[in-house]
Design a protein around this motif. Structure first.
Motif, PDB file in Angstrom:
ATOM      1  N   UNK A 136       0.719  -1.212  -0.219  1.00 40.73           N
ATOM      2  CA  UNK A 136       0.078   0.013  -0.259  1.00 40.73           C
ATOM      3  C   UNK A 136       0.745   1.427  -0.112  1.00 40.73           C
ATOM      4  N   UNK A 137       2.300   1.070  -0.027  1.00 41.34           N
ATOM      5  CA  UNK A 137       3.079   2.309   0.053  1.00 41.34           C
ATOM      6  C   UNK A 137       4.136   2.432  -0.999  1.00 41.34           C
ATOM      7  N   UNK A 138       4.434   3.845  -1.353  1.00 37.85           N
ATOM      8  CA  UNK A 138       5.195   4.094  -2.111  1.00 37.85           C
ATOM      9  C   UNK A 138       6.677   4.258  -1.864  1.00 37.85           C
ATOM     10  N   UNK A 139       6.699   4.739  -0.557  1.00 35.08           N
ATOM     11  CA  UNK A 139       8.020   5.247  -0.138  1.00 35.08           C
ATOM     12  C   UNK A 139       8.028   5.186   1.378  1.00 35.08           C
ATOM     13  N   UNK A 140       9.068   4.352   1.949  1.00 35.97           N
ATOM     14  CA  UNK A 140       9.191   4.143   3.425  1.00 35.97           C
ATOM     15  C   UNK A 140      10.607   4.862   3.807  1.00 35.97           C
ATOM     16  N   UNK A 141      10.265   5.769   4.826  1.00 34.71           N
ATOM     17  CA  UNK A 141      11.526   6.467   5.282  1.00 34.71           C
ATOM     18  C   UNK A 141      11.848   6.112   6.627  1.00 34.71           C
ATOM     19  N   UNK A 142      13.084   6.270   7.432  1.00 31.78           N
ATOM     20  CA  UNK A 142      13.391   6.007   8.495  1.00 31.78           C
ATOM     21  C   UNK A 142      14.683   6.742   8.726  1.00 31.78           C
ATOM     22  N   UNK A 143      14.921   7.500  10.014  1.00 30.52           N
ATOM     23  CA  UNK A 143      15.807   8.447  10.343  1.00 30.52           C
ATOM     24  C   UNK A 143      16.380   8.013  11.864  1.00 30.52           C
ATOM     25  N   UNK A 144      17.444   7.244  11.578  1.00 26.64           N
ATOM     26  CA  UNK A 144      18.214   6.685  12.838  1.00 26.64           C
ATOM     27  C   UNK A 144      17.354   5.921  13.845  1.00 26.64           C
ATOM     28  N   UNK A 145      16.490   5.044  13.274  1.00 24.55           N
ATOM     29  CA  UNK A 145      15.590   4.136  13.994  1.00 24.55           C
ATOM     30  C   UNK A 145      15.955   2.595  13.829  1.00 24.55           C
ATOM     31  N   UNK A 146      16.308   2.244  12.741  1.00 23.40           N
ATOM     32  CA  UNK A 146      16.456   0.660  12.407  1.00 23.40           C
ATOM     33  C   UNK A 146      17.584   0.035  13.580  1.00 23.40           C
ATOM     34  N   UNK A 147      18.760   0.940  14.137  1.00 24.54           N
ATOM     35  CA  UNK A 147      19.544   0.622  14.926  1.00 24.54           C
ATOM     36  C   UNK A 147      19.124   0.376  16.157  1.00 24.54           C
ATOM     37  N   UNK A 148      17.941   0.767  16.527  1.00 17.59           N
ATOM     38  CA  UNK A 148      16.977   0.813  17.955  1.00 17.59           C
ATOM     39  C   UNK A 148      16.525  -0.687  18.147  1.00 17.59           C
ATOM     40  N   UNK A 149      16.171  -1.415  16.998  1.00 13.11           N
ATOM     41  CA  UNK A 149      15.548  -2.508  17.047  1.00 13.11           C
ATOM     42  C   UNK A 149      16.562  -3.712  17.260  1.00 13.11           C
TER      43      UNK A 149
END
Length: 351
Positions: A136-149
């Motif tokens: 359902x999405x064209x674009x996913x952005x993430x700013x300094x979040x992946x490393x928190x998982x």
């Protein structure tokens, strides 16, 4: 997975960012935007601006697109995205921290009034289980979040799930010069401050590729800090959800691809070799992929019916969808009677 059952590290992250929603905190290395993109955003929102890059402006968000921001915080990237996608677009911010979501909702009222339309929605959730529909999405952005998982591969699977075919992700995150020792990873405060959850660049890239993302491109990189003997930096990567012959199999419907340069030759992620200006026969999935971004500017794909082949046979010579007969004891067994041409005369599976 839900917020109530999160592990202790994730709870520490939530506590740190709940506090950061109430008062400014020196977390990571926040990006800055040109005023033309932010004049509609309340100035006090920038007191709670945390991140390590500017993924949104490098992503090329277009009018009418649907954008999802992972770990949206007080919503700054969402509000900039709202200006870019316009009244026909949609922006979804996902965050697990109630305090951040409360501030985001407050700021969004002012943003919508300034823009004259409201296309931003904030949803509570964890990035390992995104509250967003499939494809359902064209674009996913993430700013300094992946490393928190703690489960970065799960996050990437979720991103792949919600993206439409041809959709893209652009992520800015913290990387490290080598693998972080387990003893250092156990430091929950350093984890919450974006340090010890960082992963080496080569491991990050292999994670993308193993989960089906193609067209990986590095858009930006910068050094950050040296902490506990590790060198940390910020990197921004773009990748796409595209057709893959490894998933769909190779069916040859009659296509040839011509690489237009500038290099003398290139190899893609599926080990196809393309020599500049030389037609190369490709399967349907590869042809579809090369007609899409980011490859389309460098390839011309021709439809040549004379190159079309019959559907590939199974391992025992049966056409797709036809159940193969039991294997014979010798390779010289007589072919089984079949009106559909199931077995070829060379197959050892024909009884």
């Amino acid at each position: 997975m839900n917020v109530e059952t999160l592990d202790s590290k994730t709870k520490t992250v939530g506590a740190v960012y709940a506090d950061a929603a109430a008062r400014p905190a020196g977390l990571c290395c926040p990006q800055s935007y040109q005023s033309e993109f932010t004049r509609h955003i309340p100035k006090q929102a920038f007191d709670h601006n945390y991140g390590c890059g500017s993924p949104l402006l490098k992503a090329g968000a277009q009018a009418g697109e649907t954008v999802v921001d992972l770990g949206s915080g007080v919503g700054i990237d969402c509000f900039v995205a709202a200006r870019l996608v316009g009244p026909t677009g949609k922006v979804i911010g996902v965050d697990m921290t109630d305090a951040m979501l409360e501030r985001a909702h407050e700021f969004n009222q002012e943003v919508a009034a300034e823009l004259g339309y409201n296309v931003v929605e904030f949803r509570k959730g964890v990035i390992e289980q995104l509250p967003v529909e499939d494809n359902s999405v064209d674009l996913v952005i993430s700013n300094c979040v992946l490393n928190l998982s703690l489960h970065q591969d799960v996050v990437m699977k979720e991103i792949h799930r919600i993206l439409r075919p041809g959709g893209r992700l652009v992520i800015s995150d913290i990387v490290v010069d080598r693998e972080v020792a387990e003893a250092d990873r156990a430091n929950e405060q350093l984890w919450a401050e974006c340090y010890t959850g960082a992963i080496p660049v080569n491991k990050l890239v292999s994670t993308y590729e193993s989960l089906g993302f193609l067209g990986l491109t590095q858009l930006d990189e910068s050094t950050w800090e040296k902490v506990a003997g590790y060198h940390f930096g910020s990197i921004t990567l773009r990748a796409y959800k595209l057709p893959s012959s490894k998933v769909s199999g190779c069916v040859y419907g009659g296509h040839a691809a011509i690489y237009l340069g500038p290099y003398a030759s290139v190899k893609d992620e599926e080990d196809h070799d393309f020599v500049r200006f030389t037609p190369t026969e490709v399967c349907d999935a590869t042809a579809a992929r090369l007609r899409m971004a980011p490859y389309s500017d460098n390839f011309m794909v021709l439809d040549l019916p004379a190159l079309a082949k019959a559907a590939p046979l199974s391992a025992c010579g049966c056409a797709p969808g036809v159940v193969c007969p039991p294997a014979a004891t010798t390779a010289t067994a007589a072919p089984a009677a079949s009106t559909g041409g199931c077995c070829d005369n060379q197959s050892s599976c024909c009884a």
